[in-house]
Design a protein around this motif. Structure first.
Motif, PDB file in Angstrom:
ATOM      1  N   VAL A 213       0.841  -1.193   0.000  1.00  0.00           N
ATOM      2  CA  VAL A 213       0.000   0.000   0.000  1.00  0.00           C
ATOM      3  C   VAL A 213       0.879   1.246   0.000  1.00  0.00           C
ATOM      4  O   VAL A 213       1.851   1.344   0.752  1.00  0.00           O
ATOM      5  CB  VAL A 213      -0.935   0.008   1.217  1.00  0.00           C
ATOM      6  CG1 VAL A 213      -1.832   1.244   1.185  1.00  0.00           C
ATOM      7  CG2 VAL A 213      -1.785  -1.264   1.246  1.00  0.00           C
ATOM      8  N   THR A 214       0.544   2.203  -0.842  1.00  0.00           N
ATOM      9  CA  THR A 214       1.294   3.452  -0.933  1.00  0.00           C
ATOM     10  C   THR A 214       0.397   4.615  -0.527  1.00  0.00           C
ATOM     11  O   THR A 214      -0.828   4.533  -0.562  1.00  0.00           O
ATOM     12  CB  THR A 214       1.812   3.691  -2.356  1.00  0.00           C
ATOM     13  OG1 THR A 214       0.695   3.794  -3.260  1.00  0.00           O
ATOM     14  CG2 THR A 214       2.708   2.547  -2.798  1.00  0.00           C
ATOM     15  N   GLY A 215       1.020   5.714  -0.143  1.00  0.00           N
ATOM     16  CA  GLY A 215       0.266   6.898   0.234  1.00  0.00           C
ATOM     17  C   GLY A 215       1.172   7.929   0.868  1.00  0.00           C
ATOM     18  O   GLY A 215       2.310   7.640   1.236  1.00  0.00           O
ATOM     19  N   LYS A 216       0.685   9.144   0.984  1.00  0.00           N
ATOM     20  CA  LYS A 216       1.432  10.220   1.621  1.00  0.00           C
ATOM     21  C   LYS A 216       1.202  10.179   3.121  1.00  0.00           C
ATOM     22  O   LYS A 216       0.093   9.952   3.588  1.00  0.00           O
ATOM     23  CB  LYS A 216       1.013  11.571   1.048  1.00  0.00           C
ATOM     24  CG  LYS A 216       1.367  11.720  -0.425  1.00  0.00           C
ATOM     25  CD  LYS A 216       0.942  13.066  -0.963  1.00  0.00           C
ATOM     26  CE  LYS A 216       1.301  13.187  -2.442  1.00  0.00           C
ATOM     27  NZ  LYS A 216       0.862  14.490  -3.001  1.00  0.00           N
ATOM     28  N   VAL A 217       2.270  10.398   3.876  1.00  0.00           N
ATOM     29  CA  VAL A 217       2.224  10.260   5.334  1.00  0.00           C
ATOM     30  C   VAL A 217       2.137  11.626   5.996  1.00  0.00           C
ATOM     31  O   VAL A 217       2.932  12.525   5.713  1.00  0.00           O
ATOM     32  CB  VAL A 217       3.461   9.502   5.848  1.00  0.00           C
ATOM     33  CG1 VAL A 217       3.394   9.354   7.363  1.00  0.00           C
ATOM     34  CG2 VAL A 217       3.558   8.124   5.195  1.00  0.00           C
ATOM     35  N   LEU A 218       1.165  11.761   6.876  1.00  0.00           N
ATOM     36  CA  LEU A 218       1.010  12.970   7.657  1.00  0.00           C
ATOM     37  C   LEU A 218       1.694  12.783   8.998  1.00  0.00           C
ATOM     38  O   LEU A 218       1.419  11.827   9.717  1.00  0.00           O
ATOM     39  CB  LEU A 218      -0.476  13.262   7.867  1.00  0.00           C
ATOM     40  CG  LEU A 218      -0.846  14.479   8.717  1.00  0.00           C
ATOM     41  CD1 LEU A 218      -0.414  15.772   8.024  1.00  0.00           C
ATOM     42  CD2 LEU A 218      -2.348  14.505   8.965  1.00  0.00           C
ATOM     43  N   ASN A 219       2.619  13.685   9.337  1.00  0.00           N
ATOM     44  CA  ASN A 219       3.335  13.609  10.606  1.00  0.00           C
ATOM     45  C   ASN A 219       2.513  14.286  11.693  1.00  0.00           C
ATOM     46  O   ASN A 219       2.354  15.504  11.695  1.00  0.00           O
ATOM     47  CB  ASN A 219       4.697  14.287  10.461  1.00  0.00           C
ATOM     48  CG  ASN A 219       5.535  14.172  11.725  1.00  0.00           C
ATOM     49  OD1 ASN A 219       5.140  13.543  12.700  1.00  0.00           O
ATOM     50  ND2 ASN A 219       6.708  14.777  11.700  1.00  0.00           N
ATOM     51  N   LEU A 220       1.989  13.505  12.639  1.00  0.00           N
ATOM     52  CA  LEU A 220       1.180  14.060  13.731  1.00  0.00           C
ATOM     53  C   LEU A 220       1.973  14.221  15.016  1.00  0.00           C
ATOM     54  O   LEU A 220       1.384  14.396  16.086  1.00  0.00           O
ATOM     55  CB  LEU A 220      -0.045  13.168  13.978  1.00  0.00           C
ATOM     56  CG  LEU A 220      -1.067  13.100  12.844  1.00  0.00           C
ATOM     57  CD1 LEU A 220      -2.248  12.233  13.245  1.00  0.00           C
ATOM     58  CD2 LEU A 220      -1.540  14.489  12.431  1.00  0.00           C
ATOM     59  N   SER A 221       3.291  14.148  14.948  1.00  0.00           N
ATOM     60  CA  SER A 221       4.127  14.365  16.131  1.00  0.00           C
ATOM     61  C   SER A 221       4.244  15.854  16.402  1.00  0.00           C
ATOM     62  O   SER A 221       4.574  16.636  15.509  1.00  0.00           O
ATOM     63  CB  SER A 221       5.525  13.771  15.914  1.00  0.00           C
ATOM     64  OG  SER A 221       5.441  12.407  15.593  1.00  0.00           O
ATOM     65  N   SER A 222       3.977  16.274  17.632  1.00  0.00           N
ATOM     66  CA  SER A 222       4.105  17.683  17.978  1.00  0.00           C
ATOM     67  C   SER A 222       4.221  17.833  19.489  1.00  0.00           C
ATOM     68  O   SER A 222       3.632  17.067  20.252  1.00  0.00           O
ATOM     69  CB  SER A 222       2.893  18.481  17.477  1.00  0.00           C
ATOM     70  OG  SER A 222       3.010  19.840  17.833  1.00  0.00           O
ATOM     71  N   THR A 223       4.995  18.828  19.918  1.00  0.00           N
ATOM     72  CA  THR A 223       5.115  19.149  21.347  1.00  0.00           C
ATOM     73  C   THR A 223       4.363  20.419  21.695  1.00  0.00           C
ATOM     74  O   THR A 223       4.314  20.812  22.851  1.00  0.00           O
ATOM     75  CB  THR A 223       6.595  19.314  21.730  1.00  0.00           C
ATOM     76  OG1 THR A 223       7.187  20.345  20.916  1.00  0.00           O
ATOM     77  CG2 THR A 223       7.364  18.011  21.520  1.00  0.00           C
ATOM     78  N   SER A 224       3.772  21.070  20.696  1.00  0.00           N
ATOM     79  CA  SER A 224       3.044  22.309  20.917  1.00  0.00           C
ATOM     80  C   SER A 224       1.657  22.005  21.497  1.00  0.00           C
ATOM     81  O   SER A 224       0.901  21.233  20.911  1.00  0.00           O
ATOM     82  CB  SER A 224       2.894  23.078  19.608  1.00  0.00           C
ATOM     83  OG  SER A 224       1.916  24.093  19.711  1.00  0.00           O
ATOM     84  N   PRO A 225       1.293  22.599  22.635  1.00  0.00           N
ATOM     85  CA  PRO A 225      -0.040  22.363  23.210  1.00  0.00           C
ATOM     86  C   PRO A 225      -1.170  22.709  22.245  1.00  0.00           C
ATOM     87  O   PRO A 225      -2.172  21.992  22.174  1.00  0.00           O
ATOM     88  CB  PRO A 225      -0.053  23.282  24.441  1.00  0.00           C
ATOM     89  CG  PRO A 225       1.396  23.443  24.814  1.00  0.00           C
ATOM     90  CD  PRO A 225       2.123  23.446  23.510  1.00  0.00           C
ATOM     91  N   ALA A 226      -1.018  23.815  21.505  1.00  0.00           N
ATOM     92  CA  ALA A 226      -2.068  24.226  20.574  1.00  0.00           C
ATOM     93  C   ALA A 226      -2.228  23.204  19.455  1.00  0.00           C
ATOM     94  O   ALA A 226      -3.348  22.849  19.063  1.00  0.00           O
ATOM     95  CB  ALA A 226      -1.742  25.601  19.997  1.00  0.00           C
ATOM     96  N   LYS A 227      -1.100  22.731  18.939  1.00  0.00           N
ATOM     97  CA  LYS A 227      -1.165  21.745  17.863  1.00  0.00           C
ATOM     98  C   LYS A 227      -1.688  20.403  18.370  1.00  0.00           C
ATOM     99  O   LYS A 227      -2.389  19.689  17.665  1.00  0.00           O
ATOM    100  CB  LYS A 227       0.216  21.576  17.226  1.00  0.00           C
ATOM    101  CG  LYS A 227       0.673  22.787  16.431  1.00  0.00           C
ATOM    102  CD  LYS A 227       2.047  22.567  15.836  1.00  0.00           C
ATOM    103  CE  LYS A 227       2.517  23.791  15.077  1.00  0.00           C
ATOM    104  NZ  LYS A 227       3.885  23.599  14.517  1.00  0.00           N
TER     105      LYS A 227
END
Length: 294
Positions: A213-227
């Motif tokens: 399976v192929t596809g574009k990967v969204l990076n959901l790693s974040s240290t920002s409280p708002a994000k």
């Protein structure tokens, strides 16, 4: 690519935009640390002793995630038993089993766990990540449906096995030198046993197929409280029950783009609306769900 000391940092990869009022997420695949997923989805996952429990949602029985695993998951160096998961390998013996299994696969986003090792020597670090597969995105759904349809049309009623693999797309997400420790956990497969008298192709391994399976990967790693709050809303929307909409324009997807994580979170999400007319019940397939809580 940014560098931290002597090792490359994780790339910030965006493969979609979070737009206001989406009914289904404009996302093909997404990755984030398992610890962050548990923090942001406390209503869906809970640690109880040595058990990682996938909690039911009485108010949205057809929502949530389809979690694939083998019974255990590692978090911060500790091994936990996994409850309420779908086995990564299934045996199907009837067309009804096949229909129920296929409907279950496509009824919710898929969730896989994998360990990733970065750096070498004293700077070596290992972290458990969660891979989210949005089965409602046309590109992902098309690959799964096409793979299942194609193998059926090629075996002429004989037994066959089909495997879906996400290893390649996950490995390409991380910086060079990173190691996906347990890549086999990023796959699932099923075997259909027919009652054909002679299964020559199956016996000789000619009816065993793999779909990468192929596809574009969204990076959901974040240290920002708002994000993090935006990511939380994003995950809630992704796991909402699949519903019928009046028109295609209500659920169309935006053009995906490759940019920084900041580009992804420059917009806000509206609160979740009430949902009606569920399209899929998402009932578990007999024998699919495994629970260690007994």
């Amino acid at each position: 690519m940014a560098w931290e000391g002597s090792r490359p940092s994780l790339p910030s990869i965006s493969s979609g935009e979070l737009r206001r009022g989406l009914w289904t997420c404009d996302c093909e695949l997404a990755l984030l640390p398992l610890s962050q997923l548990l923090l942001l989805q406390a209503q869906a996952f809970q640690l109880r002793g040595d058990l990682l429990l996938l909690l039911p949602a009485p108010h949205r029985p057809s929502g949530g995630f389809n979690v694939f695993g083998h019974g255990f998951v590692r978090l911060d160096g500790r091994l936990y038993r996994l409850s309420n998961y779908i086995k990564r390998f299934m045996e199907l013996s009837s067309h009804r089993d096949y229909k129920d299994y296929r409907e279950t696969l496509l009824s919710r986003p898929m969730l896989f766990f994998t360990d990733v090792r970065t750096g070498t020597g004293p700077s070596c670090q290992e972290k458990t990540y969660a891979l989210l597969v949005n089965t409602r995105h046309p590109k992902i759904r098309r690959q799964i449906e096409h793979g299942m349809d194609q193998v059926i049309s090629s075996v002429f009623g004989e037994s066959y096995s089909l495997r879906f693999d996400f290893q390649k797309v996950v490995k390409s997400f991380f910086p060079p030198g990173s190691e996906v420790v347990n890549g086999e956990d990023l796959s699932f497969a099923y075997e259909f046993k027919s009652d054909a008298l002679f299964d020559f192709f199956y016996w000789f391994g000619l009816s065993k197929s793999t779909v990468e399976v192929t596809g574009k990967v969204l990076n959901l790693s974040s240290t920002s409280p708002a994000k993090k709050e935006t990511i939380k809303l994003f995950l809630e929307k992704m796991s909402e029950p699949l519903v019928r909409r009046a028109s295609f324009s209500d659920r169309k997807f935006s053009v995906t783009s490759r940019g920084s994580i900041d580009d992804v979170f420059n917009c806000s999400l509206s609160p979740r609306s009430s949902l009606t007319e569920p399209l899929l019940t998402g009932l578990p397939v007999p024998g699919v769900l495994e629970s260690e809580e007994s």
